[in-house]
Structure formats: C-alpha cells, structure tokens
Write an enzyme that holds these catalytic residues in place. Structure first.
Site, PDB file in Angstrom:
ATOM      1  N   MET A   1       9.073   4.905   4.888  1.00 25.63           N
ATOM      2  CA  MET A   1       9.194   3.521   4.433  1.00 25.63           C
ATOM      3  C   MET A   1      10.396   3.352   3.508  1.00 25.63           C
ATOM      4  O   MET A   1      11.087   2.332   3.562  1.00 25.63           O
ATOM      5  CB  MET A   1       7.911   3.054   3.746  1.00 25.63           C
ATOM      6  CG  MET A   1       6.704   3.025   4.672  1.00 25.63           C
ATOM      7  SD  MET A   1       6.968   2.163   6.237  1.00 25.63           S
ATOM      8  CE  MET A   1       7.337   0.534   5.656  1.00 25.63           C
ATOM      9  N   GLU A   2      10.661   4.354   2.692  1.00 20.96           N
ATOM     10  CA  GLU A   2      11.809   4.290   1.791  1.00 20.96           C
ATOM     11  C   GLU A   2      13.118   4.295   2.566  1.00 20.96           C
ATOM     12  O   GLU A   2      14.052   3.553   2.227  1.00 20.96           O
ATOM     13  CB  GLU A   2      11.759   5.453   0.792  1.00 20.96           C
ATOM     14  CG  GLU A   2      10.701   5.315  -0.272  1.00 20.96           C
ATOM     15  CD  GLU A   2       9.267   5.565   0.191  1.00 20.96           C
ATOM     16  OE1 GLU A   2       8.335   5.332  -0.596  1.00 20.96           O
ATOM     17  OE2 GLU A   2       9.057   6.004   1.346  1.00 20.96           O
TER      18      GLU A   2
ATOM     19  N   LEU B   1       0.806  -1.223   0.000  1.00 18.23           N
ATOM     20  CA  LEU B   1       0.000   0.000   0.000  1.00 18.23           C
ATOM     21  C   LEU B   1       0.835   1.267   0.000  1.00 18.23           C
ATOM     22  O   LEU B   1       0.333   2.362   0.226  1.00 18.23           O
ATOM     23  CB  LEU B   1      -0.963  -0.016   1.189  1.00 18.23           C
ATOM     24  CG  LEU B   1      -1.921  -1.217   1.206  1.00 18.23           C
ATOM     25  CD1 LEU B   1      -2.767  -1.207   2.460  1.00 18.23           C
ATOM     26  CD2 LEU B   1      -2.775  -1.254  -0.043  1.00 18.23           C
ATOM     27  N   CYS B   2       2.123   1.131  -0.284  1.00 15.02           N
ATOM     28  CA  CYS B   2       3.048   2.253  -0.306  1.00 15.02           C
ATOM     29  C   CYS B   2       2.945   2.977  -1.652  1.00 15.02           C
ATOM     30  O   CYS B   2       2.924   2.348  -2.705  1.00 15.02           O
ATOM     31  CB  CYS B   2       4.457   1.703  -0.088  1.00 15.02           C
ATOM     32  SG  CYS B   2       5.633   2.897   0.488  1.00 15.02           S
ATOM     33  N   HIS B   3       2.877   4.300  -1.620  1.00 18.45           N
ATOM     34  CA  HIS B   3       2.803   5.081  -2.853  1.00 18.45           C
ATOM     35  C   HIS B   3       4.157   5.131  -3.548  1.00 18.45           C
ATOM     36  O   HIS B   3       5.180   5.328  -2.883  1.00 18.45           O
ATOM     37  CB  HIS B   3       2.367   6.523  -2.554  1.00 18.45           C
ATOM     38  CG  HIS B   3       0.959   6.643  -2.104  1.00 18.45           C
ATOM     39  ND1 HIS B   3       0.596   6.410  -0.795  1.00 18.45           N
ATOM     40  CD2 HIS B   3      -0.172   6.950  -2.774  1.00 18.45           C
ATOM     41  CE1 HIS B   3      -0.713   6.586  -0.683  1.00 18.45           C
ATOM     42  NE2 HIS B   3      -1.201   6.908  -1.860  1.00 18.45           N
TER      43      HIS B   3
ATOM     44  N   ASP C   1      24.294 -11.009   2.812  1.00 24.98           N
ATOM     45  CA  ASP C   1      24.414 -11.879   1.643  1.00 24.98           C
ATOM     46  C   ASP C   1      25.869 -12.022   1.192  1.00 24.98           C
ATOM     47  O   ASP C   1      26.321 -13.123   0.890  1.00 24.98           O
ATOM     48  CB  ASP C   1      23.562 -11.338   0.499  1.00 24.98           C
ATOM     49  CG  ASP C   1      23.634 -12.221  -0.728  1.00 24.98           C
ATOM     50  OD1 ASP C   1      23.407 -13.445  -0.605  1.00 24.98           O
ATOM     51  OD2 ASP C   1      23.938 -11.700  -1.819  1.00 24.98           O
TER      52      ASP C   1
END
Length: 161
Positions: free
Chosen positions: A111-112, A73-75, A126
C-alpha cells in the site's frame, strides 16, 4: 478470505502482533500521460512552477510515509527505504513513476508503494494542470512484493506501465 472483516462482517484492523518481523519490499509503478509540450516543459526545467519531477519525488516519499493516515485499516509502518524513480518517456508523452518501499516489520508495504506512485503522479498533475488539464494517470499497479508469510510475488505479464 478478506482479512479486514470479522466473521460478522464488521471492518477491523488485522492483528499482526504475533507475526515475526521480516524484511519486506514492494515495487509499484504507474504513468501520467500528457501533451508533448507539457513533457517538454518538465524535461527542460522551464515550467513556471519549477522542478516538477523533484517536487513529485519528495511528494511520493511523503505519501509513502503517510499511507496509514490515508487508508483506514492500514498499519503505520517504520519505513527503511523509499525510492521514487521518475522517467520521462518522450515517444509515449508520459512520465513513468516507479516506487520501491522497504521495511522490517510484521506486515507488507504494498500500500505504501502504491500510495507513493499515486501521490507522485498527482503532484505532477497538480503542478502542470494550468498548461494541460487533459493529463491522465494510468496503469498504476503492484509489480513485485517480497517478504512475509506469502513470500515473493511478481506480476507475470511484464506489460507493466
């Protein structure tokens, strides 16, 4: 109030169309803990896979740019700045990642910034897992955000990562 749900409880993408575009910035951070020998390989640049921090920095930038593809739901946002700072901390046998993300848009970039930190740290994991599978990603958190209707927010307890 949780804005990603309709009154009937269905998930939806929040409508930000009527909000003004403003400059928005977020700072997030986290750590990856590892064996001292693993950190030494990273710092000395002698890891068989090459420049671990350089690759992790690029991965974090890419992660910030792809956040809307990962979080339902992130723009999608047009980012104006993504800065990834990776700092080895020898006495704690960690690498600290700090991500600053900026945009001029209708919604924030928290969020970014958080995604950039996680992707940077996952890339370190990794690249180094062959020599240290026991690494731990810890303390990922939003440190500060600025802009938008809610204004400026900064984590009160500065026991940040």
């Amino acid at each position: 109030m949780l804005t990603h749900f309709t009154p009937s409880g269905e998930a939806h993408m929040v409508d930000v169309g009527a909000k003004p575009e403003t400059v928005r910035r977020a700072l997030a951070e986290g750590r990856i803990r590892m064996q001292p020998a693993t950190l030494a390989l990273i710092e000395q640049g002698t890891h068989a896979k090459g420049d671990v921090l350089g690759v992790a920095r690029l991965a974090g930038i890419m992660g910030a740019k792809r956040t809307a593809d990962l979080i339902p739901l992130c723009h999608p946002l047009s980012l104006t700045r993504v800065e990834i700072e990776l700092t080895p901390i020898v006495e704690a046998s960690t690498v600290r990642c700090r991500a600053t993300v900026e945009t001029c848009d209708r919604t924030g970039v928290e969020m970014e910034a958080l995604c950039a930190v996680q992707i940077s740290l996952l890339t370190i994991y990794d690249m180094c897992k062959a020599v240290d599978r026991g690494m731990r990603i810890t303390d990922v958190q939003l440190v500060e955000k600025a802009g938008g209707r809610s204004g400026h927010w900064r984590r009160d307890n500065q026991d940040s990562a």
